[in-house]
Scaffold this active site. Structure first.
Site, PDB file in Angstrom:
ATOM      1  N   ASP A   1      51.816  37.457  20.374  1.00  0.00           N
ATOM      2  CA  ASP A   1      51.098  36.879  19.245  1.00  0.00           C
ATOM      3  C   ASP A   1      51.613  37.399  17.900  1.00  0.00           C
ATOM      4  O   ASP A   1      51.726  38.609  17.688  1.00  0.00           O
ATOM      5  CB  ASP A   1      49.613  37.234  19.388  1.00  0.00           C
ATOM      6  CG  ASP A   1      48.703  36.385  18.529  1.00  0.00           C
ATOM      7  OD1 ASP A   1      49.056  36.124  17.366  1.00  0.00           O
ATOM      8  OD2 ASP A   1      47.639  35.996  19.029  1.00  0.00           O
TER       9      ASP A   1
ATOM     10  N   SER B   1      49.783  32.084  16.094  1.00  0.00           N
ATOM     11  CA  SER B   1      48.880  32.021  17.238  1.00  0.00           C
ATOM     12  C   SER B   1      48.244  30.635  17.367  1.00  0.00           C
ATOM     13  O   SER B   1      48.948  29.646  17.513  1.00  0.00           O
ATOM     14  CB  SER B   1      47.838  33.133  17.133  1.00  0.00           C
ATOM     15  OG  SER B   1      47.164  33.304  18.359  1.00  0.00           O
TER      16      SER B   1
END
Length: 330
Positions: A187, A60
């Site tokens: 993510d 991320s």
């Protein structure tokens, strides 16, 4: 008596030091990536040990920082960390990362695949990812089609790696998923929020034994200390369940990494010493004042780690055992 070292020199035998592999793993955490940039800067400028990382892994926002790291070769860590600091502190607030859809939140919730439009993030990445790939890197992302965790590396080339970083930096609900290589990606933190496993495995491509591996871990979340609450609304219960899962996931992964590779030197382990702005969920506060404060906190917390000289493995094990479940007898 002729010394053994003189004899060795006379017969031309040399004993080179065993090769080592250095890796750094960077956690996911939205706008808290500014804290991580501050931490990397302090390691580059203040550590008396080798921080010429062979491998960098990121999830991320950690993937965003890892992408910045990968643009600089080993030995360029100071220039690398200067670049990261400059990138974070020149963002134009959230406008450099996301905007609302033309139809606002209603469009995002009902007619798009994410609440916000992350095209500004893609534009920002393209403007910053300009120096190529000069370091081993692994990016973690979650395959939304299969539910499996996927890893991408430098073999994709600069443009492919840039897309992989975008995949990892798409927190579900908030940003739309990214379609890449025939799958839908979000993510990496949905499964793993700090990929120490990739760090060790990539190093094992460089060295033959885990004792030759040094791993630094940079977290941007606190210890997941969960305050006691007795009066909860439905939303509070939902939030608490997520907090418990996040805490359990973090503790489980790094405990199992230590168990799997006990001879690895988990050298620097950096956590924020205090909570940072962002609230529940993915922190998306890209206000310049916030980012400046987070960079400063990353620098000071990392300097404290360097000065304390506490072994990283000790920190990890203390955090695990201090927060294990307890049996309560009536």
């Amino acid at each position: 008596m002729v010394s053994i070292w003189l004899l060795i020199s006379l017969i031309g035998v040399s004993y080179a030091a065993s090769p080592m592999c250095y890796a750094v793993s960077i956690e996911g955490g939205g706008s808290h990536g500014a804290f991580e940039a501050g931490a990397l800067w302090t390691l580059a400028y203040n550590s008396t040990q080798n921080v010429q990382w062979n491998v960098v892994t990121g999830i991320s926002t950690g993937a965003l920082n890892a992408g910045g790291c990968a643009q600089f070769a080993q030995g360029q860590e100071k220039a690398m960390s200067d670049f990261l600091i400059n990138t974070w502190l020149t963002l134009n607030g959230s406008a450099s990362v996301f905007v609302e859809w033309d139809g606002g939140l209603v469009e995002g919730l009902l007619f798009q695949r994410g609440v916000y439009d992350n095209k500004p993030l893609v534009k920002t990445l393209n403007s910053k990812f300009i120096y190529g790939v000069h370091r081993n890197i692994t990016i973690g992302s979650t395959n939304l089609d299969t539910g499996l965790f996927g890893q991408f590396n430098e073999t994709l080339g600069p443009q492919g790696l840039l897309t992989a970083i975008t995949c990892s930096a798409c927190p579900p609900w908030y940003f739309p998923p990214t379609n890449f290589l025939g799958s839908t990606w979000v993510d990496g933190g949905v499964v793993i929020n700090l990929d120490v496993f990739a760090a060790v495995n990539r190093c094992l491509d460089v060295v033959s034994d885990q004792s030759q591996i040094v791993v630094d871990l940079i977290y941007d979340s606190t210890n997941y200390t969960i305050p006691a609450e007795t009066n909860m609304t439905t939303f509070d219960v939902f939030r608490r369940v997520k907090e418990i899962k996040d805490y359990d996931g973090q503790m489980w992964f790094y405990y199992n990494a230590i168990t799997a590779w006990p001879k690895v030197n988990y050298r620097y382990v950096i956590f924020p010493s205090q909570a940072m702005p962002g609230g529940p969920g993915v922190p998306l506060d890209f206000n310049q004042t916030v980012l400046v404060n987070e960079v400063a906190l990353g620098k000071s917390d990392t300097l404290n780690v360097l000065n304390s000289k506490v072994d990283g493995k000790t920190i990890l094990m203390q955090r695990y055992h201090e927060n294990k479940s307890k049996v309560i007898y009536p």
